[in-house]
Motif scaffolding. Sequence first.
Motif, PDB file in Angstrom:
ATOM      1  N   CYS A  54      -2.621   2.412  -3.174  1.00 48.96           N
ATOM      2  CA  CYS A  54      -0.888   1.357  -3.600  1.00 48.96           C
ATOM      3  C   CYS A  54      -0.827   1.631  -4.987  1.00 48.96           C
ATOM      4  O   CYS A  54      -0.724   2.731  -5.381  1.00 48.96           O
ATOM      5  N   ALA A  55       0.633   1.013  -5.068  1.00 45.90           N
ATOM      6  CA  ALA A  55       1.236   1.446  -6.015  1.00 45.90           C
ATOM      7  C   ALA A  55       1.866   0.148  -6.506  1.00 45.90           C
ATOM      8  O   ALA A  55       2.310  -0.751  -6.127  1.00 45.90           O
ATOM      9  N   ALA A  56       2.535  -0.053  -7.688  1.00 42.27           N
ATOM     10  CA  ALA A  56       2.677  -1.326  -8.610  1.00 42.27           C
ATOM     11  C   ALA A  56       4.444  -0.889  -9.200  1.00 42.27           C
ATOM     12  O   ALA A  56       4.338   0.833 -10.041  1.00 42.27           O
ATOM     13  N   ASP A  57       5.915  -1.095  -8.845  1.00 45.82           N
ATOM     14  CA  ASP A  57       6.912  -0.991  -9.606  1.00 45.82           C
ATOM     15  C   ASP A  57       7.157  -2.560 -10.440  1.00 45.82           C
ATOM     16  O   ASP A  57       7.345  -3.414  -9.355  1.00 45.82           O
ATOM     17  N   ARG A  58       8.586  -2.808 -10.301  1.00 50.00           N
ATOM     18  CA  ARG A  58       9.694  -3.875 -11.392  1.00 50.00           C
ATOM     19  C   ARG A  58      10.390  -3.892  -9.941  1.00 50.00           C
ATOM     20  O   ARG A  58      10.933  -4.519  -9.838  1.00 50.00           O
ATOM     21  N   LYS A  83       0.681  17.137   3.975  1.00 48.77           N
ATOM     22  CA  LYS A  83       1.708  16.688   4.005  1.00 48.77           C
ATOM     23  C   LYS A  83       1.824  16.406   2.691  1.00 48.77           C
ATOM     24  O   LYS A  83       1.007  16.173   2.139  1.00 48.77           O
ATOM     25  N   GLU A  84       3.366  15.775   2.661  1.00 49.74           N
ATOM     26  CA  GLU A  84       3.338  15.134   1.457  1.00 49.74           C
ATOM     27  C   GLU A  84       3.253  13.620   1.602  1.00 49.74           C
ATOM     28  O   GLU A  84       3.187  13.128   2.626  1.00 49.74           O
ATOM     29  N   ARG A  85       3.484  13.578   0.633  1.00 50.52           N
ATOM     30  CA  ARG A  85       2.885  11.787   0.689  1.00 50.52           C
ATOM     31  C   ARG A  85       4.154  10.684   1.443  1.00 50.52           C
ATOM     32  O   ARG A  85       5.573  11.222   0.746  1.00 50.52           O
ATOM     33  N   GLU A  86       4.181   9.687   1.940  1.00 49.45           N
ATOM     34  CA  GLU A  86       5.139   9.382   2.348  1.00 49.45           C
ATOM     35  C   GLU A  86       4.786   7.936   2.075  1.00 49.45           C
ATOM     36  O   GLU A  86       4.043   7.396   2.294  1.00 49.45           O
ATOM     37  N   PHE A  87       6.042   7.033   2.183  1.00 47.24           N
ATOM     38  CA  PHE A  87       6.113   5.400   2.459  1.00 47.24           C
ATOM     39  C   PHE A  87       5.508   4.813   3.282  1.00 47.24           C
ATOM     40  O   PHE A  87       5.147   5.033   4.656  1.00 47.24           O
ATOM     41  N   VAL A  88       4.489   3.763   3.615  1.00 47.66           N
ATOM     42  CA  VAL A  88       3.994   2.595   4.356  1.00 47.66           C
ATOM     43  C   VAL A  88       4.607   1.836   4.595  1.00 47.66           C
ATOM     44  O   VAL A  88       5.406   0.992   5.213  1.00 47.66           O
ATOM     45  N   ALA A  89       4.520   0.718   3.520  1.00 45.52           N
ATOM     46  CA  ALA A  89       4.797  -0.803   3.329  1.00 45.52           C
ATOM     47  C   ALA A  89       5.627  -0.729   1.814  1.00 45.52           C
ATOM     48  O   ALA A  89       4.684  -0.398   1.007  1.00 45.52           O
ATOM     49  N   VAL A  90       5.776  -2.091   1.912  1.00 42.24           N
ATOM     50  CA  VAL A  90       6.517  -2.409   0.086  1.00 42.24           C
ATOM     51  C   VAL A  90       6.267  -3.913   0.540  1.00 42.24           C
ATOM     52  O   VAL A  90       6.475  -4.354   1.969  1.00 42.24           O
ATOM     53  N   ILE A  91       5.562  -5.147  -0.834  1.00 41.09           N
ATOM     54  CA  ILE A  91       5.832  -6.161  -0.428  1.00 41.09           C
ATOM     55  C   ILE A  91       6.525  -6.942  -1.602  1.00 41.09           C
ATOM     56  O   ILE A  91       6.073  -6.281  -2.773  1.00 41.09           O
ATOM     57  N   SER A  92       7.546  -8.243  -1.482  1.00 41.02           N
ATOM     58  CA  SER A  92       7.643  -8.475  -2.980  1.00 41.02           C
ATOM     59  C   SER A  92       7.465  -9.215  -3.945  1.00 41.02           C
ATOM     60  O   SER A  92       5.958  -9.490  -2.644  1.00 41.02           O
ATOM     61  N   ARG A  93       7.188  -9.874  -4.747  1.00 40.58           N
ATOM     62  CA  ARG A  93       6.475  -9.772  -5.569  1.00 40.58           C
ATOM     63  C   ARG A  93       5.758 -11.160  -5.215  1.00 40.58           C
ATOM     64  O   ARG A  93       4.702 -11.442  -5.475  1.00 40.58           O
ATOM     65  N   ALA A  94       7.472 -12.019  -4.393  1.00 42.40           N
ATOM     66  CA  ALA A  94       5.910 -13.513  -4.013  1.00 42.40           C
ATOM     67  C   ALA A  94       5.896 -13.512  -2.492  1.00 42.40           C
ATOM     68  O   ALA A  94       5.154 -14.190  -2.054  1.00 42.40           O
ATOM     69  N   GLY A  95       6.275 -12.189  -2.419  1.00 39.89           N
ATOM     70  CA  GLY A  95       5.251 -12.183  -0.614  1.00 39.89           C
ATOM     71  C   GLY A  95       6.359 -12.215   0.521  1.00 39.89           C
ATOM     72  O   GLY A  95       5.866 -12.336   1.503  1.00 39.89           O
ATOM     73  N   GLY A  96       7.391 -12.918   0.332  1.00 35.18           N
ATOM     74  CA  GLY A  96       7.973 -12.906   1.698  1.00 35.18           C
ATOM     75  C   GLY A  96       9.439 -12.509   1.861  1.00 35.18           C
ATOM     76  O   GLY A  96       9.965 -11.902   3.445  1.00 35.18           O
ATOM     77  N   THR A  97       9.330 -11.030   1.620  1.00 36.19           N
ATOM     78  CA  THR A  97      10.175 -10.269   1.451  1.00 36.19           C
ATOM     79  C   THR A  97       9.408  -8.714   1.806  1.00 36.19           C
ATOM     80  O   THR A  97       8.118  -8.006   1.459  1.00 36.19           O
ATOM     81  N   THR A  98       9.052  -7.431   3.238  1.00 36.64           N
ATOM     82  CA  THR A  98       8.405  -6.957   3.679  1.00 36.64           C
ATOM     83  C   THR A  98       9.114  -6.154   4.055  1.00 36.64           C
ATOM     84  O   THR A  98      10.399  -6.093   5.373  1.00 36.64           O
ATOM     85  N   TYR A  99       9.116  -4.944   4.143  1.00 41.84           N
ATOM     86  CA  TYR A  99       9.233  -3.561   5.199  1.00 41.84           C
ATOM     87  C   TYR A  99       8.395  -2.618   5.290  1.00 41.84           C
ATOM     88  O   TYR A  99       7.795  -1.646   4.645  1.00 41.84           O
ATOM     89  N   TYR A 100       8.298  -2.036   6.350  1.00 46.10           N
ATOM     90  CA  TYR A 100       7.751  -0.889   6.894  1.00 46.10           C
ATOM     91  C   TYR A 100       8.490   0.260   7.205  1.00 46.10           C
ATOM     92  O   TYR A 100       9.618   0.566   7.886  1.00 46.10           O
ATOM     93  N   VAL A 125       6.074  -5.366  -7.689  1.00 44.20           N
ATOM     94  CA  VAL A 125       6.677  -5.646  -6.166  1.00 44.20           C
ATOM     95  C   VAL A 125       5.521  -4.007  -5.843  1.00 44.20           C
ATOM     96  O   VAL A 125       4.991  -3.298  -6.215  1.00 44.20           O
ATOM     97  N   MET A 126       4.758  -3.715  -5.062  1.00 44.39           N
ATOM     98  CA  MET A 126       3.218  -3.727  -4.126  1.00 44.39           C
ATOM     99  C   MET A 126       3.765  -2.296  -3.434  1.00 44.39           C
ATOM    100  O   MET A 126       4.766  -3.111  -2.191  1.00 44.39           O
ATOM    101  N   GLY A 127       3.721  -1.503  -3.238  1.00 43.04           N
ATOM    102  CA  GLY A 127       3.290  -0.853  -2.138  1.00 43.04           C
ATOM    103  C   GLY A 127       2.653   0.172  -1.669  1.00 43.04           C
ATOM    104  O   GLY A 127       1.823   0.065  -2.044  1.00 43.04           O
ATOM    105  N   TRP A 128       2.293   0.561  -0.361  1.00 42.53           N
ATOM    106  CA  TRP A 128       1.248   1.534   0.494  1.00 42.53           C
ATOM    107  C   TRP A 128       1.636   2.691   0.576  1.00 42.53           C
ATOM    108  O   TRP A 128       3.121   2.413   1.490  1.00 42.53           O
ATOM    109  N   PHE A 129       1.668   3.977   0.029  1.00 41.89           N
ATOM    110  CA  PHE A 129       2.046   5.174   0.657  1.00 41.89           C
ATOM    111  C   PHE A 129       0.915   6.076   1.352  1.00 41.89           C
ATOM    112  O   PHE A 129      -0.505   5.490   1.269  1.00 41.89           O
ATOM    113  N   ARG A 130       0.756   6.954   1.630  1.00 35.95           N
ATOM    114  CA  ARG A 130      -0.242   8.109   2.400  1.00 35.95           C
ATOM    115  C   ARG A 130       0.389   9.052   2.445  1.00 35.95           C
ATOM    116  O   ARG A 130       1.291   9.351   2.869  1.00 35.95           O
ATOM    117  N   GLN A 131      -1.202   9.857   2.282  1.00 37.37           N
ATOM    118  CA  GLN A 131      -1.106  11.873   1.990  1.00 37.37           C
ATOM    119  C   GLN A 131      -1.408  12.282   3.235  1.00 37.37           C
ATOM    120  O   GLN A 131      -3.071  11.917   3.129  1.00 37.37           O
TER     121      GLN A 131
END
Length: 122
Positions: free
Chosen positions: A96-100, A43-60, A33-39
Motif C-alpha cells: 500500500c502507498a500514500a500520496d497527495r 517483474k516490475e512493481r505494477e499498479f493495482v488500485a487507487v482510492i480517493s481521500r474520501a473513498g468516493g472514487t476508485t480506479y483499478y 490518496v491511497m493505492g495498492w501495488f504489487r510486484q
Amino acid sequence: QVQLVESGGGLVQAGGSLRLSCAASGRTLSSYVMGWFRQAPGKEREFVAVISRAGGTTYYADSVKGRFTISRDNAKNTVSLQMNSLKPEDTAVYYCAADRQFTTNQDDYDYWGQGTQVTVSS
C-alpha cells in the motif's frame, strides 16, 4: 510523515479470496490518496488500485477489475483490498502507498508499506 503497515497476505488456492489491510500511523489517513501495488517475482512493481481521500472514487488495473475492491475507513486509519476469484498470476508482494494526488503512477507515491506476500496456488 505517515507509516504504513500491510497485513492479511497468505497462501490461498485459485478461486479463493483474501482481504489485505493497510494500517496508517503518524498522520491521519484522510489526508492521502491511497493505492495498492504489487510486484511478482522477476517483474516490475505494477499498479493495482487507487482510492480517493474520501473513498468516493476508485480506479483499478484491468487485470483485477471486477475481482478486487479497494475501500477505506478513515476513522480507523485503514485501507483494505478485498481480492476475490484469485488466480495464480495474482501471486506477488502487495504494497500500500500514500500520496497527495490521485494517481496510478508509483513514482508519485511518497509513502510505502513493507509489503505482504500473497501466493495463489493452482
